[in-house]
Write a protein that holds these residues in place. Structure first.
Motif, PDB file in Angstrom:
ATOM      1  N   VAL A  23       1.013  -1.329  -0.015  1.00  0.00           N
ATOM      2  CA  VAL A  23       0.058   0.016   0.026  1.00  0.00           C
ATOM      3  C   VAL A  23       0.793   1.187   0.113  1.00  0.00           C
ATOM      4  O   VAL A  23       0.717   2.255  -0.706  1.00  0.00           O
ATOM      5  CB  VAL A  23      -0.977   0.015   1.153  1.00  0.00           C
ATOM      6  N   THR A 140      -6.232  -0.632  -1.839  1.00  0.00           N
ATOM      7  CA  THR A 140      -7.349  -0.679  -0.901  1.00  0.00           C
ATOM      8  C   THR A 140      -7.844  -2.123  -0.663  1.00  0.00           C
ATOM      9  O   THR A 140      -8.031  -2.676   0.391  1.00  0.00           O
ATOM     10  CB  THR A 140      -8.670   0.100  -1.162  1.00  0.00           C
ATOM     11  N   ALA A 169      -6.330   1.464   4.124  1.00  0.00           N
ATOM     12  CA  ALA A 169      -6.780   0.754   3.030  1.00  0.00           C
ATOM     13  C   ALA A 169      -7.326   1.780   2.037  1.00  0.00           C
ATOM     14  O   ALA A 169      -6.968   2.007   1.037  1.00  0.00           O
ATOM     15  CB  ALA A 169      -7.227  -0.209   2.954  1.00  0.00           C
ATOM     16  N   LEU A 170      -8.300   2.678   2.537  1.00  0.00           N
ATOM     17  CA  LEU A 170      -9.092   3.482   1.940  1.00  0.00           C
ATOM     18  C   LEU A 170      -8.264   4.631   1.672  1.00  0.00           C
ATOM     19  O   LEU A 170      -8.704   5.264   0.542  1.00  0.00           O
ATOM     20  CB  LEU A 170     -10.320   3.758   2.832  1.00  0.00           C
ATOM     21  N   THR A 173      -7.094   4.695  -2.007  1.00  0.00           N
ATOM     22  CA  THR A 173      -8.161   4.819  -2.933  1.00  0.00           C
ATOM     23  C   THR A 173      -8.464   6.487  -3.044  1.00  0.00           C
ATOM     24  O   THR A 173      -8.466   7.043  -4.186  1.00  0.00           O
ATOM     25  CB  THR A 173      -9.823   4.384  -2.608  1.00  0.00           C
TER      26      THR A 173
END
Length: 221
Positions: A23, A140, A169-170, A173
């Motif tokens: 990530v 994400t 995780a978001l 995005t």
């Protein structure tokens, strides 16, 4: 372990620091792409502004019938050099109609080459605008997958345990969208501006070719 998760820093920097290496790599890549996007857009807008200023010169010369001269790397200079080169290659031996057509083709080709040089790099903006959200979404999905793995290991499904990992995780995005939205806007704006510039310069080229073909060699010297 649960207390450590609950007390985790949920600021933007904190989310990045606690994110998985995959990530993190995605976020860094998207941020770098976003920087390139803004730098490229700034450069393109300046070049489009300069081209529009040169088109105004060509429009004025199209009305007066005089061929402008300028720097070799400028639009005005490229158009002037193309007309002179075409004339030197024997346009004076042809009829007035043929001279006009040949001058117009030569000058249009010079304009097209100049506008094509400005278009270089635009595919990057288009690609970033379409791909960045999906790249962020991949980050994400990867982060959420790790979060659920951690939940299974800790055997704790409380929101306090799940929320930090999902937030991290978001974040990927969000970065993907932050990179994609400006790229799409810049690409559309620059493409439209170049299209309008091409439409504006066409009548000026036609006027120059018509007048110069009537005036003869004096018009291109």
């Amino acid at each position: 372990m649960t207390e450590e998760i609950i007390g985790r820093d949920l600021s933007i920097l904190g989310l990045f620091q606690h994110a998985d290496i995959v990530v993190k790599s995605i976020i860094i890549g998207l941020l770098l792409a976003s920087v390139v996007c803004w730098a490229m857009a700034f450069e393109k807008f300046i070049r489009v502004w300069l081209v529009n200023r040169e088109i105004r010169v060509l429009e004025a010369n199209g009305k007066s019938g005089t061929l402008p001269s300028g720097r070799a790397n400028s639009l005005v200079g490229a158009v002037g050099d193309a007309a002179r080169t075409e004339w030197a290659e024997g346009a004076d031996a042809a009829s007035a109609g043929e001279v006009r057509d040949r001058l117009e083709v030569a000058m249009r080709a010079a304009v097209k080459r100049k506008l094509k040089s400005i278009e270089q790099g635009l595919p990057f903006l288009a690609t970033l605008g379409s791909a960045a959200p999906f790249i962020g979404l991949f980050g994400t999905v990867w982060g959420i997958m790790n979060s659920f793995t951690a939940i299974a290991q800790q055997k704790d499904t409380s929101l306090a345990v799940v929320a930090p990992g999902i937030a991290e995780a978001l974040f990927a995005t969000a970065v993907g969208l932050a990179a994609a939205i400006p790229a799409v806007i810049f690409y559309n704006q620059i493409t439209v501006a170049l299209g309008r510039a091409s439409e504006r310069v066409a009548p000026a080229i036609v006027g120059l070719a018509r007048t110069l073909s009537r005036r003869g060699v004096e018009g291109v010297n």
